[in-house]
Design a protein around this motif. Structure first.
Motif, PDB file in Angstrom:
ATOM      1  N   LEU A  13      -7.850   5.656   0.809  1.00  0.00           N
ATOM      2  CA  LEU A  13      -8.917   5.015   1.585  1.00  0.00           C
ATOM      3  C   LEU A  13      -9.926   6.034   2.092  1.00  0.00           C
ATOM      4  CD1 LEU A  13      -7.299   2.205   3.746  1.00  0.00           C
ATOM      5  CD2 LEU A  13      -9.028   1.998   2.000  1.00  0.00           C
ATOM      6  N   LYS A  14      -9.439   7.164   2.518  1.00  0.00           N
ATOM      7  CA  LYS A  14     -10.323   8.199   3.041  1.00  0.00           C
ATOM      8  C   LYS A  14     -11.284   8.676   1.954  1.00  0.00           C
ATOM      9  CE  LYS A  14     -10.248  12.522   5.614  1.00  0.00           C
ATOM     10  NZ  LYS A  14      -9.409  13.576   6.191  1.00  0.00           N
ATOM     11  N   ALA A  15     -10.765   8.878   0.761  1.00  0.00           N
ATOM     12  CA  ALA A  15     -11.597   9.329  -0.351  1.00  0.00           C
ATOM     13  C   ALA A  15     -12.617   8.262  -0.739  1.00  0.00           C
ATOM     14  CB  ALA A  15     -10.729   9.685  -1.549  1.00  0.00           C
TER      15      ALA A  15
ATOM     16  N   GLU B 155     -11.646  -2.831   0.314  1.00  0.00           N
ATOM     17  CA  GLU B 155     -11.119  -4.083   0.858  1.00  0.00           C
ATOM     18  C   GLU B 155      -9.817  -4.484   0.169  1.00  0.00           C
ATOM     19  OE1 GLU B 155     -14.424  -6.793   0.486  1.00  0.00           O
ATOM     20  OE2 GLU B 155     -14.959  -6.468   2.591  1.00  0.00           O
ATOM     21  N   ALA B 156      -9.727  -4.267  -1.136  1.00  0.00           N
ATOM     22  CA  ALA B 156      -8.506  -4.619  -1.871  1.00  0.00           C
ATOM     23  C   ALA B 156      -7.328  -3.781  -1.392  1.00  0.00           C
ATOM     24  CB  ALA B 156      -8.731  -4.435  -3.369  1.00  0.00           C
ATOM     25  N   ILE B 157      -7.554  -2.495  -1.170  1.00  0.00           N
ATOM     26  CA  ILE B 157      -6.482  -1.616  -0.697  1.00  0.00           C
ATOM     27  C   ILE B 157      -6.055  -2.023   0.709  1.00  0.00           C
ATOM     28  CG2 ILE B 157      -5.937   0.745   0.002  1.00  0.00           C
ATOM     29  CD1 ILE B 157      -7.664   1.689  -2.365  1.00  0.00           C
ATOM     30  N   GLN B 158      -7.023  -2.318   1.561  1.00  0.00           N
ATOM     31  CA  GLN B 158      -6.702  -2.728   2.927  1.00  0.00           C
ATOM     32  C   GLN B 158      -5.916  -4.034   2.942  1.00  0.00           C
ATOM     33  OE1 GLN B 158     -10.558  -2.767   4.821  1.00  0.00           O
ATOM     34  NE2 GLN B 158     -10.279  -0.698   5.616  1.00  0.00           N
ATOM     35  N   LYS B 159      -6.268  -4.936   2.052  1.00  0.00           N
ATOM     36  CA  LYS B 159      -5.584  -6.222   1.977  1.00  0.00           C
ATOM     37  C   LYS B 159      -4.135  -6.024   1.525  1.00  0.00           C
ATOM     38  CE  LYS B 159      -6.027 -10.835   0.061  1.00  0.00           C
ATOM     39  NZ  LYS B 159      -6.790 -11.706  -0.846  1.00  0.00           N
ATOM     40  N   ASN B 160      -3.904  -5.110   0.599  1.00  0.00           N
ATOM     41  CA  ASN B 160      -2.559  -4.843   0.095  1.00  0.00           C
ATOM     42  C   ASN B 160      -1.692  -4.116   1.115  1.00  0.00           C
ATOM     43  OD1 ASN B 160      -3.043  -6.089  -2.354  1.00  0.00           O
ATOM     44  ND2 ASN B 160      -3.663  -4.200  -3.348  1.00  0.00           N
ATOM     45  N   GLN B 161      -2.312  -3.383   2.026  1.00  0.00           N
ATOM     46  CA  GLN B 161      -1.555  -2.643   3.020  1.00  0.00           C
ATOM     47  C   GLN B 161      -1.025  -3.530   4.134  1.00  0.00           C
ATOM     48  OE1 GLN B 161      -4.019   0.562   4.384  1.00  0.00           O
ATOM     49  NE2 GLN B 161      -3.457   1.896   2.687  1.00  0.00           N
ATOM     50  N   THR B 162      -1.673  -4.656   4.355  1.00  0.00           N
ATOM     51  CA  THR B 162      -1.227  -5.543   5.442  1.00  0.00           C
ATOM     52  C   THR B 162      -0.225  -6.554   4.982  1.00  0.00           C
ATOM     53  OG1 THR B 162      -3.104  -7.020   5.081  1.00  0.00           O
ATOM     54  CG2 THR B 162      -3.316  -5.309   6.772  1.00  0.00           C
TER      55      THR B 162
END
Length: 58
Positions: free
Chosen positions: A10-12, A51-58
């Motif tokens: 996410l940072k990258a 957004e896809a990564i954030q959605k998968n993390q929750t």
């Protein structure tokens, strides 16, 4: 155990997103609307990935 040593994707992606928006702003200021629209489109793709990564993390 050493998960803090793994790079944060996410940072990258956020850094890349911010850079694209900065480049787009500079292109717009120079009057290069074609480059502005291309960079803005690229930044939107990066934002969708974030957004896809954030959605998968929750």
């Amino acid at each position: 155990m050493f998960s803090f040593l793994k790079p944060d994707p996410l940072k990258a992606l956020r850094k890349s997103y911010d850079q694209k928006l900065e480049q787009a702003m500079q292109a717009q200021r120079k009057g290069d609307i074609k480059t502005y629209s291309l960079l803005t489109a690229e930044s939107e793709v990066i934002w969708q990935q974030i957004e896809a990564i954030q959605k998968n993390q929750t």
